[in-house]
Design an enzyme around this catalytic site. Structure first.
Site, PDB file in Angstrom:
ATOM      1  N   ASP A  52      -6.086   3.362   2.242  1.00 39.10           N
ATOM      2  CA  ASP A  52      -7.495   3.147   1.905  1.00 39.10           C
ATOM      3  C   ASP A  52      -8.305   2.846   3.169  1.00 39.10           C
ATOM      4  O   ASP A  52      -9.520   2.684   3.122  1.00 39.10           O
ATOM      5  CB  ASP A  52      -7.670   2.064   0.829  1.00 39.10           C
ATOM      6  CG  ASP A  52      -7.092   0.729   1.241  1.00 39.10           C
ATOM      7  OD1 ASP A  52      -6.541   0.614   2.349  1.00 39.10           O
ATOM      8  OD2 ASP A  52      -7.191  -0.224   0.430  1.00 39.10           O
ATOM      9  N   SER A  53      -7.612   2.840   4.339  1.00 39.57           N
ATOM     10  CA  SER A  53      -8.324   2.816   5.615  1.00 39.57           C
ATOM     11  C   SER A  53      -9.169   4.082   5.763  1.00 39.57           C
ATOM     12  O   SER A  53     -10.025   4.154   6.656  1.00 39.57           O
ATOM     13  CB  SER A  53      -7.345   2.693   6.787  1.00 39.57           C
ATOM     14  OG  SER A  53      -6.289   3.624   6.669  1.00 39.57           O
ATOM     15  N   ASP A  91      -2.464   4.629  -1.242  1.00 41.70           N
ATOM     16  CA  ASP A  91      -2.964   3.292  -1.593  1.00 41.70           C
ATOM     17  C   ASP A  91      -3.709   3.312  -2.918  1.00 41.70           C
ATOM     18  O   ASP A  91      -4.569   4.177  -3.140  1.00 41.70           O
ATOM     19  CB  ASP A  91      -3.976   2.821  -0.524  1.00 41.70           C
ATOM     20  CG  ASP A  91      -3.336   1.920   0.516  1.00 41.70           C
ATOM     21  OD1 ASP A  91      -2.371   1.206   0.181  1.00 41.70           O
ATOM     22  OD2 ASP A  91      -3.815   1.927   1.657  1.00 41.70           O
ATOM     23  N   LYS A 121       1.024   2.501  -3.038  1.00 42.71           N
ATOM     24  CA  LYS A 121       1.126   1.204  -2.356  1.00 42.71           C
ATOM     25  C   LYS A 121       0.070   0.270  -2.931  1.00 42.71           C
ATOM     26  O   LYS A 121      -1.038   0.706  -3.247  1.00 42.71           O
ATOM     27  CB  LYS A 121       0.943   1.370  -0.841  1.00 42.71           C
ATOM     28  CG  LYS A 121       0.911   0.044  -0.083  1.00 42.71           C
ATOM     29  CD  LYS A 121       1.068   0.211   1.406  1.00 42.71           C
ATOM     30  CE  LYS A 121      -0.219   0.498   2.151  1.00 42.71           C
ATOM     31  NZ  LYS A 121      -1.294  -0.509   1.998  1.00 42.71           N
ATOM     32  N   GLU A 123      -1.568  -3.908  -2.546  1.00 46.63           N
ATOM     33  CA  GLU A 123      -1.647  -5.120  -1.729  1.00 46.63           C
ATOM     34  C   GLU A 123      -1.487  -6.362  -2.602  1.00 46.63           C
ATOM     35  O   GLU A 123      -2.178  -6.500  -3.615  1.00 46.63           O
ATOM     36  CB  GLU A 123      -3.005  -5.187  -1.011  1.00 46.63           C
ATOM     37  CG  GLU A 123      -3.193  -4.075   0.001  1.00 46.63           C
ATOM     38  CD  GLU A 123      -4.505  -4.194   0.772  1.00 46.63           C
ATOM     39  OE1 GLU A 123      -5.225  -5.206   0.628  1.00 46.63           O
ATOM     40  OE2 GLU A 123      -4.809  -3.245   1.521  1.00 46.63           O
ATOM     41  N   GLU A 190       1.719  -6.741   7.443  1.00 45.65           N
ATOM     42  CA  GLU A 190       0.605  -6.506   8.373  1.00 45.65           C
ATOM     43  C   GLU A 190       0.191  -7.787   9.079  1.00 45.65           C
ATOM     44  O   GLU A 190      -0.098  -8.802   8.439  1.00 45.65           O
ATOM     45  CB  GLU A 190      -0.590  -5.898   7.611  1.00 45.65           C
ATOM     46  CG  GLU A 190      -1.777  -5.625   8.539  1.00 45.65           C
ATOM     47  CD  GLU A 190      -2.804  -4.657   7.980  1.00 45.65           C
ATOM     48  OE1 GLU A 190      -2.554  -4.060   6.898  1.00 45.65           O
ATOM     49  OE2 GLU A 190      -3.863  -4.506   8.613  1.00 45.65           O
TER      50      GLU A 190
HETATM   51  O1  KIV Z   1      -4.841   1.596   4.615  1.00 44.75           O
HETATM   52  C1  KIV Z   1      -4.054   1.582   5.573  1.00 44.75           C
HETATM   53  O2  KIV Z   1      -4.159   2.361   6.529  1.00 44.75           O
HETATM   54  C2  KIV Z   1      -2.968   0.587   5.544  1.00 44.75           C
HETATM   55  C3  KIV Z   1      -2.114   0.486   6.761  1.00 44.75           C
HETATM   56  C4  KIV Z   1      -2.850  -0.153   7.874  1.00 44.75           C
HETATM   57  C5  KIV Z   1      -0.845  -0.211   6.481  1.00 44.75           C
HETATM   58  O3  KIV Z   1      -2.796  -0.079   4.577  1.00 44.75           O
END
Ligand code: KIV
Length: 272
Positions: A52-53, A91, A121, A123, A190
């Protein structure tokens, strides 16, 4: 040299577990589009995170919070098309799983069905356990994410290293054990102290993937645009730059502009 070959054996969640068991390090990067995902895959990466980055890197938002499920599915679909070998993990974006395990399952199913990705994934630890269990029970592989979890940035108030104090460190260890025991196939750690990341890695069965967590984890992940030097503003201590693509791109664009202006492009060989 690329480690890509015509006989491509897909990386699965089991491959990652076997790598941990053998003590072989896992290399993971983010990708958000077809073209770069294809190159990353051909470069020999084990797993790709459609993170989600993308909210920061692709859309220019300040945080990961605004990105939507539809947008994540769009990015994931493009990545999956470019990848032949790596495991593709996506994510679950903020607001699609936290409060309600049924909604969490619906979000995860949409990602798997519509993008063709291999895993998701999420969080958090104990507070999202119900959602993770429900998703796992539908046969969807889940990767956990502990430590500095960017979807909670407004709770933390800052991007500094997490779990330096004993209480938070113990909570993280408990969460990691829980995630591994309920069946998560991996856990991103992280921005936590390297000693803590090593301790967690030695305790849990699931492979740990670190970002800013030292070399004791089972694998590493970086954001592609940061490590290739496309994004030049982000300079945390844990980031190593493997290329300076920003300079290469700007030089290329600058040279093109000059050639167009002075009628050097296109030349006779470049026309019909
Ligand atoms: O969204 C992302 O890129 C991440 C990584 C930094 C682990 O969660």
């Amino acid at each position: 040299m690329s480690t890509y070959s015509s006989e491509i054996k897909r990386v699965t969640t089991h491959t990652l577990q076997e790598m941990k068991n053998r003590g072989e390090k896992i290399a993971m990067l983010t990708a958000y589009d077809f073209s770069l995902a294809k190159l990353v895959d051909e470069g020999g990466i084990d797993a790709i995170l459609v993170g989600d980055s993308a909210s920061n890197v692709m859309a220019g938002h300040e945080t990961t919070l605004p990105i939507t499920l539809d947008q994540m599915i769009y990015h994931a679909t493009s990545v999956v098309k470019g990848v032949k070998r790596a495991l593709v993990v996506v994510d679950l974006p903020f607001g699609t799983y936290q409060g309600n395990s049924k909604e969490a399952l619906r979000s995860a199913i949409r990602i798997m069905k519509e993008s063709g990705a291999h895993a998701i994934k999420m969080e958090g630890g104990e507070e999202i356990k119900d959602s993770i269990i429900r998703i796992l029970s539908a046969g969807i592989p889940v990767m956990g994410h502990l430590g500095l979890t960017p979807q909670s940035i407004y709770k933390f108030g800052t991007y500094v290293v997490r779990a330096k104090e004993e209480e938070e460190a113990q909570r993280l260890i408990d969460d990691a054990q829980m995630l591994s025991e309920i069946g998560c196939f991996g856990i991103v750690l992280e921005k936590i102290p390297a000693t803590l990341a090593t301790q967690v890695t030695n305790i849990v069965k699931a492979p740990t993937i670190g970002i800013g967590a030292g070399q004791g984890t089972d694998g590493q992940i970086l954001v592609l645009h940061d490590m290739l030097g496309i994004n030049q503003e982000f300079k945390p201590r844990f980031l190593r730059r493997y290329a300076d693509l920003a300079t290469i791109i700007k030089d290329g664009v600058g040279n093109y502009v000059k050639d167009v202006r002075k009628l050097d492009f296109p030349n006779e060989k470049e026309q019909y």
